[in-house]
Design a protein around this motif. Structure first.
Motif, PDB file in Angstrom:
ATOM      1  N   UNK A 106       6.422  -2.631   0.276  1.00 32.95           N
ATOM      2  CA  UNK A 106       5.371  -3.623   0.046  1.00 32.95           C
ATOM      3  C   UNK A 106       4.149  -3.268   0.894  1.00 32.95           C
ATOM      4  N   UNK A 107       3.040  -3.062   0.220  1.00 34.10           N
ATOM      5  CA  UNK A 107       1.796  -2.773   0.954  1.00 34.10           C
ATOM      6  C   UNK A 107       1.208  -4.100   1.435  1.00 34.10           C
ATOM      7  N   UNK A 108       1.128  -4.249   2.764  1.00 33.16           N
ATOM      8  CA  UNK A 108       0.578  -5.486   3.321  1.00 33.16           C
ATOM      9  C   UNK A 108      -0.914  -5.360   3.576  1.00 33.16           C
ATOM     10  N   UNK A 109      -1.367  -4.131   3.779  1.00 28.48           N
ATOM     11  CA  UNK A 109      -2.812  -3.895   3.927  1.00 28.48           C
ATOM     12  C   UNK A 109      -3.110  -2.524   3.363  1.00 28.48           C
ATOM     13  N   UNK A 110      -4.009  -2.452   2.414  1.00 29.35           N
ATOM     14  CA  UNK A 110      -4.461  -1.151   1.940  1.00 29.35           C
ATOM     15  C   UNK A 110      -5.208  -0.466   3.079  1.00 29.35           C
ATOM     16  N   UNK A 111      -5.100   0.856   3.139  1.00 31.35           N
ATOM     17  CA  UNK A 111      -5.774   1.551   4.233  1.00 31.35           C
ATOM     18  C   UNK A 111      -5.894   3.028   3.962  1.00 31.35           C
ATOM     19  N   UNK A 112      -5.916   3.800   5.030  1.00 39.50           N
ATOM     20  CA  UNK A 112      -6.229   5.219   4.960  1.00 39.50           C
ATOM     21  C   UNK A 112      -5.229   6.091   4.213  1.00 39.50           C
TER      22      UNK A 112
ATOM     23  N   UNK B 260      -1.322   6.288  -4.102  1.00 42.83           N
ATOM     24  CA  UNK B 260      -0.831   7.482  -4.809  1.00 42.83           C
ATOM     25  C   UNK B 260      -0.005   8.354  -3.863  1.00 42.83           C
ATOM     26  N   UNK B 261      -0.491   8.514  -2.630  1.00 39.78           N
ATOM     27  CA  UNK B 261       0.263   9.308  -1.652  1.00 39.78           C
ATOM     28  C   UNK B 261       1.607   8.652  -1.357  1.00 39.78           C
ATOM     29  N   UNK B 262       1.581   7.332  -1.188  1.00 45.49           N
ATOM     30  CA  UNK B 262       2.821   6.604  -0.891  1.00 45.49           C
ATOM     31  C   UNK B 262       3.812   6.728  -2.036  1.00 45.49           C
ATOM     32  N   UNK B 263       3.292   6.652  -3.239  1.00 47.28           N
ATOM     33  CA  UNK B 263       4.117   6.749  -4.430  1.00 47.28           C
ATOM     34  C   UNK B 263       4.944   8.021  -4.458  1.00 47.28           C
ATOM     35  N   UNK B 264       4.312   9.074  -3.984  1.00 46.54           N
ATOM     36  CA  UNK B 264       4.997  10.368  -3.991  1.00 46.54           C
ATOM     37  C   UNK B 264       6.211  10.348  -3.069  1.00 46.54           C
ATOM     38  N   UNK B 265       6.248   9.364  -2.175  1.00 39.44           N
ATOM     39  CA  UNK B 265       7.358   9.308  -1.227  1.00 39.44           C
ATOM     40  C   UNK B 265       8.584   8.635  -1.842  1.00 39.44           C
TER      41      UNK B 265
ATOM     42  N   UNK C 112       5.206  -2.252  -4.224  1.00 41.54           N
ATOM     43  CA  UNK C 112       4.798  -3.619  -4.539  1.00 41.54           C
ATOM     44  C   UNK C 112       3.503  -3.884  -3.789  1.00 41.54           C
ATOM     45  N   UNK C 113       2.685  -4.764  -4.315  1.00 44.80           N
ATOM     46  CA  UNK C 113       1.412  -5.039  -3.663  1.00 44.80           C
ATOM     47  C   UNK C 113       1.330  -6.501  -3.257  1.00 44.80           C
TER      48      UNK C 113
END
Ligand code: TXA
Ligand code: MG
Length: 362
Positions: free
Chosen positions: A206-212, A216-221, A226-227
């Motif tokens: 779950x992304x609690x704060x969008x940031x640096x 897309x990068x996270x997805x690759x992991x 979830x947002x």
């Protein structure tokens, strides 16, 4: 009233790092460079030092801090061994995902929310049972962390709710007299804070704060993304809306997204008697809405790059410059396609920066 400190600014080299280390080990706070934004660091294991961060920033006591780690501590087993993370409150799947995210993205602009272990005081997490951790990707700050052998709590080094600092001079401008030292490690490469991610039961992220770090990068992991449009932690710890204003210039600031272009001119006029207006847009092709051009004000036009990483790096600095110029208000025109890469993070910051003025009706 406390006597103002004389604030030193030293380059983030050996002498500066040694002085910072002494100050941090004796419970003081120090302005430090990171790749995202400058931080205000203190020993996370020392409740009095943590208290000094809140005091220097004027930060509400219910807003938890992020803990920064030396690279050599940047793996889950070590964090559990040190008592920083409570491994017993992580299931097998969550452990595996946390370990793999650390391996892939640390050092870097990813903060992971994990169960807080017994070796870190509740005050650093504002009483929450969880805590945010990251290994920053800035050589000088990493050297300082390694040399101190301390976990360092560090929020962004600005007065609470104001624009985050991306250069040492920005820290000095706001916190001079309140802290003993700022280490100058150059311009922050990313320019926006870290992406904050919580691992949900079952392994969703779950992304609690969008940031640096981009989605897309996270997805690759791996792991399902979830947002939370509003950081969930903030909703839990705050009365609704209280944290809506953040990253804010002092001048009235408006965000223009597609639909409201007809009314923007009137909305601004309803708020401030205008003579001069800063207009910040992305890319050279931006056409300003007619309702803005109809206002016969002096326009200070500032263009940021259309590529999101390049725009992110300059965003806070440019907002700060507009805020300090002679303009009466600031309008930011978002590009149409702003759903990818670092655009969600840029949009989040601008939405909060303009939150107070959104209600203003023509
Ligand atoms: O890039 C960054 O993250 C920068 C640099 C200095 O590392 N730090 C930073 O810290 O942005 P700060 O304090 O400005 O923002 C920390 C955010 C807050 O929104 C806080 O609510 C959230 O992290 N946070 C901290 N602990 C949390 C937790 N246990 N659960 C949810 N959110 C948490
Ligand atoms: Mg901040």
């Amino acid at each position: 009233m406390t006597t103002p400190l004389s604030t030193q600014c030293l380059s983030c080299q050996e002498t500066g790092i040694q002085l910072a280390k002494l100050l941090l080990q004796s419970g003081e706070v120090v302005g430090v460079p990171t790749e995202t934004v400058y931080g205000l660091a203190a020993d996370a294991t020392n409740p009095e030092a943590v208290q000094r961060i809140y005091a220097a920033k004027g930060r509400p006591a219910h807003n938890p801090l992020i803990v920064h780690l030396p690279a050599s501590w940047g793996n889950l087993t070590k964090l559990i061994d040190l008592g920083f993370v409570d491994g017993l409150r992580l299931g097998k799947q969550e452990r595996e995902l946390a370990a793999s995210l650390m391996q892939k993205f640390w050092p870097g602009p990813l903060t992971l929310i994990l169960p807080r272990g017994p070796a870190l005081p509740a005050s650093v997490a504002a009483g929450l049972p969880t805590l945010g951790f990251r290994v920053p990707q800035h050589e000088g700050f990493l050297r300082l962390l390694e040399s101190c052998q301390l976990p360092l709590a560090a929020p962004s080094a600005n007065l609470s709710n104001r624009i985050s600092p991306t250069e040492a001079a920005h820290v000095l401008a706001e916190l001079s007299g309140r802290i003993p030292l700022v280490l100058d490690g150059g311009v922050a490469r990313v320019g926006l804070e870290s992406t904050i991610v919580a691992i949900e039961e079952g392994g969703a992220l779950r992304i609690l704060r969008f940031g640096g770090l981009s989605p897309e990068d996270l997805n690759r992991a791996g792991g399902q993304l979830l947002y939370s449009p509003e950081p969930e932690a903030i909703r839990r710890i705050e009365a609704p809306g209280m944290m809506a204003e953040h990253y804010a210039p002092r001048k009235p600031t408006f965000l223009l997204e597609g639909g409201d272009s007809e009314t923007i001119g009137k909305r601004i006029c309803a708020v401030v008697p205008l003579k001069e207006l800063a207009v910040l847009s992305f890319g050279q092709a931006t056409r300003l809405p007619q309702s803005l051009l109809d206002l016969k004000f002096t326009l200070l036009r500032r263009e940021l790059p259309i590529e999101s990483k390049a725009a992110a790096q300059l965003l806070f600095k440019t907002l700060r410059e507009c805020d300090q110029s002679s303009v009466d208000a600031i309008v930011v025109v978002l590009p149409e396609d702003s759903d990818h890469e670092l655009w969600p993070a840029i949009k989040d910051r601008l939405t909060r920066a303009s939150a107070r003025w959104r209600q203003a009706k023509p």
